[in-house]
Design an enzyme around this catalytic site. Structure first.
Site, PDB file in Angstrom:
ATOM      1  N   THR A   1      -4.226  -1.217  25.658  1.00 26.61           N
ATOM      2  CA  THR A   1      -5.651  -0.927  25.787  1.00 26.61           C
ATOM      3  C   THR A   1      -6.442  -1.895  24.932  1.00 26.61           C
ATOM      4  O   THR A   1      -6.592  -1.694  23.739  1.00 26.61           O
ATOM      5  CB  THR A   1      -5.950   0.519  25.372  1.00 26.61           C
ATOM      6  OG1 THR A   1      -5.413   0.732  24.058  1.00 26.61           O
ATOM      7  CG2 THR A   1      -5.322   1.509  26.316  1.00 26.61           C
ATOM      8  N   GLY A   2      -6.889  -2.991  25.564  1.00 27.01           N
ATOM      9  CA  GLY A   2      -7.885  -3.821  24.908  1.00 27.01           C
ATOM     10  C   GLY A   2      -9.145  -2.983  24.842  1.00 27.01           C
ATOM     11  O   GLY A   2      -9.777  -2.725  25.859  1.00 27.01           O
ATOM     12  N   THR A   3      -9.511  -2.537  23.660  1.00 28.80           N
ATOM     13  CA  THR A   3     -10.292  -1.305  23.529  1.00 28.80           C
ATOM     14  C   THR A   3     -11.469  -1.460  22.593  1.00 28.80           C
ATOM     15  O   THR A   3     -11.447  -2.285  21.688  1.00 28.80           O
ATOM     16  CB  THR A   3      -9.361  -0.200  22.966  1.00 28.80           C
ATOM     17  OG1 THR A   3      -8.300   0.009  23.863  1.00 28.80           O
ATOM     18  CG2 THR A   3     -10.095   1.097  22.736  1.00 28.80           C
ATOM     19  N   THR A   4     -12.463  -0.619  22.797  1.00 26.65           N
ATOM     20  CA  THR A   4     -13.457  -0.335  21.758  1.00 26.65           C
ATOM     21  C   THR A   4     -13.574   1.176  21.642  1.00 26.65           C
ATOM     22  O   THR A   4     -13.930   1.854  22.606  1.00 26.65           O
ATOM     23  CB  THR A   4     -14.831  -0.926  22.101  1.00 26.65           C
ATOM     24  OG1 THR A   4     -14.713  -2.344  22.269  1.00 26.65           O
ATOM     25  CG2 THR A   4     -15.824  -0.649  20.976  1.00 26.65           C
ATOM     26  N   SER A  50      -9.831  -3.946  19.949  1.00 31.40           N
ATOM     27  CA  SER A  50     -10.180  -5.364  19.919  1.00 31.40           C
ATOM     28  C   SER A  50     -11.685  -5.600  19.862  1.00 31.40           C
ATOM     29  O   SER A  50     -12.140  -6.602  19.320  1.00 31.40           O
ATOM     30  CB  SER A  50      -9.595  -6.062  21.153  1.00 31.40           C
ATOM     31  OG  SER A  50     -10.063  -5.449  22.355  1.00 31.40           O
TER      32      SER A  50
END
Length: 219
Positions: A3-6, A134
């Site tokens: 999960t490239g995440t915020t 990220s």
């Protein structure tokens, strides 16, 4: 899948606001555009997941099982810190290969609204606001400059929505829609904001259009 995440959470005067984007990535590919990274652990406790999807989903299921057993045996709402401590112990015990970073937040009748950040490696950090994934590197200074203690519900929700939207605009691994959950003593309220309604996109596009019309200057 990772999960490239915020993810982001903030404590306000009567509760907790949590928010996240919805993009899960596989390297440079988008694997899921509508992933839900706000996962209920119990009635008033949520976790926000970032890291390897399989790791964080399994971790959430394990903690859910333990917390539900505790709630059934005691007949009371479980403490938020109990859930956060379970996350912390598991992540620390398996820190060499577990790719999971968690924010655990919620409300309990013992200490009210609380949030804890459990980053990679297994530390346990209680805070007034926290962020991860990220996209968080793009909004750290924004959060530092705009956070204030004891915000109202409206202020806290706007703070989280704006921060996640800013991260989504700059971080290629964050995107999709914004999900927001408000956790208080009385209720849990969910909201989502579709991508086309994110104000930050129109605002930045407009600003760039104005800059493009400025006369160039040569030196």
């Amino acid at each position: 899948m990772k999960t490239g995440t915020t993810i982001m959470a903030v404590r306000y005067d009567k509760g907790i606001i949590i928010g996240a984007d919805s993009r899960s990535s596989m390297g440079s590919f988008v694997g899921n555009r509508t992933s839900d990274k706000l996962e209920a652990i119990h009635k008033r406790i949520f976790c926000l997941r970032s890291g390897a999807t399989a790791h964080t989903q399994k971790l959430a299921r394990i903690v859910q099982s333990h917390i539900e057993s505790t709630a059934v045996s005691t007949g009371e709402l479980p403490p938020v810190k109990m859930a956060a401590t379970l996350f912390q112990k598991i992540i620390y015990m398996h820190k060499d290969y577990l790719q999971a970073s968690i924010i655990c937040a919620g409300w309990d009748p013992y200490k009210g609204p609380q949030l804890f950040q459990i980053p990679l490696g297994g530390a346990l950090i209680e805070a007034d606001y926290a962020m991860g994934g990220s996209g968080s590197v793009f909004i750290q200074t924004y959060a530092d400059a705009n956070f204030k203690p004891n915000m109202t519900k409206a202020e806290a929700k706007e703070f989280v929505k704006r921060a996640v939207a800013l991260a989504m605009y700059r971080d290629g691994s964050s995107g999709g829609i914004v999900r927001v959950v408000d956790i208080t003593e009385e209720s849990v309220e969910r909201e989502y904001i579709p991508h086309q309604d994110l104000f930050i996109k129109q605002k930045i596009t407009f600003q760039r259009a104005k800059l493009a019309r400025l006369p160039s200057t040569s030196y």
